[in-house]
Scaffold this motif. Structure first.
Motif, short mmCIF file in Angstrom:
data_model
loop_
_atom_site.label_atom_id
_atom_site.label_comp_id
_atom_site.label_asym_id
_atom_site.label_seq_id
_atom_site.Cartn_x
_atom_site.Cartn_y
_atom_site.Cartn_z
N ASN A 97 -8.83 -5.76 0.77
CA ASN A 97 -10.21 -6.10 1.07
C ASN A 97 -10.92 -5.00 1.85
N CYS A 98 -10.30 -4.51 2.92
CA CYS A 98 -10.99 -3.54 3.78
C CYS A 98 -10.31 -2.18 3.84
N GLY A 99 -9.10 -2.06 3.28
CA GLY A 99 -8.41 -0.78 3.24
C GLY A 99 -7.61 -0.44 4.49
N ALA A 100 -7.50 -1.38 5.43
CA ALA A 100 -6.75 -1.12 6.66
C ALA A 100 -5.26 -0.96 6.33
N GLU A 101 -4.60 -0.05 7.03
CA GLU A 101 -3.15 0.13 6.89
C GLU A 101 -2.46 -0.85 7.84
N LEU A 102 -1.54 -1.64 7.30
CA LEU A 102 -0.91 -2.72 8.06
C LEU A 102 0.61 -2.62 8.01
N ASP A 103 1.27 -3.21 9.00
CA ASP A 103 2.72 -3.32 8.94
C ASP A 103 3.10 -4.18 7.73
N ALA A 104 4.23 -3.88 7.12
CA ALA A 104 4.63 -4.55 5.89
C ALA A 104 4.83 -6.06 6.05
N ASP A 105 5.20 -6.52 7.25
CA ASP A 105 5.48 -7.94 7.44
C ASP A 105 4.26 -8.77 7.88
N VAL A 106 3.11 -8.15 8.03
CA VAL A 106 1.89 -8.85 8.44
C VAL A 106 1.43 -9.76 7.31
N GLN A 107 1.01 -10.99 7.68
CA GLN A 107 0.53 -11.93 6.67
C GLN A 107 -0.99 -11.94 6.55
N ARG A 108 -1.68 -11.55 7.62
CA ARG A 108 -3.14 -11.48 7.61
C ARG A 108 -3.58 -10.12 8.13
N CYS A 109 -4.61 -9.60 7.51
CA CYS A 109 -5.15 -8.30 7.92
C CYS A 109 -5.73 -8.41 9.33
#
Length: 151
Positions: A97-109
């Motif tokens: 949706n927004c292109g943010a880089e997240l940890d692989a285990d995150v469920q919500r941005c």
């Protein structure tokens, strides 16, 4: 004494000539630098205008410049896919949706709140938006990044 006066006049004339040449060189350098800065600003303005027109008048751009818009669309898609692959290799994922880089285990941005638990490795992704190249959520009728209707 005539010799000294003539020598003095010669040296004075030579000094004035040197001063003028130095001033000319300085002026040339200033104008050259000004031209380079103006060219740089012009290039940036043209780039900004092109981006603005491509993003706000995408349908018209597709009709007027089909090869260029298709090339840009393909580059967007490849870039997005490569960014997602890089994130995966770093043990992360990209919010579609927004292109943010997240940890692989995150469920919500953490930036936009979108559910990202089903975001998969790019090579496993099923589809990408034809307009902006973002990964599409399976079953979506519109791109969750740019809003383009999925055909």
């Amino acid at each position: 004494m005539d010799i000294f006066n003539k020598a003095k006049e010669s040296l004075t004339a030579a000094g004035k000539g040197f001063t003028q040449k130095a001033s000319d060189v300085s002026g040339l350098a200033k104008v050259t630098m000004k031209i380079k800065e103006e060219e740089k600003q012009l290039d940036q303005s043209l780039k900004d205008l092109g981006s603005l027109l491509f993003n706000q008048y995408n349908e018209e751009a597709k009709q007027l410049f089909p090869q260029q818009t298709e090339s840009i669309r393909q580059l967007y898609a490849a870039l997005q896919q490569d960014r997602e692959e890089l994130a995966y290799l770093k043990g992360k994922k990209i919010c579609p949706n927004c292109g943010a880089e997240l940890d692989a285990d995150v469920q919500r941005c953490i930036s936009c709140g979108m559910n990202v638990e089903n975001v998969v490795r790019p090579s496993q992704a099923q589809a990408f938006c034809q307009n902006c190249g973002s990964q599409l959520v399976p079953g979506s009728k519109f791109c969750n990044n740019c809003g383009t209707k999925i055909e």
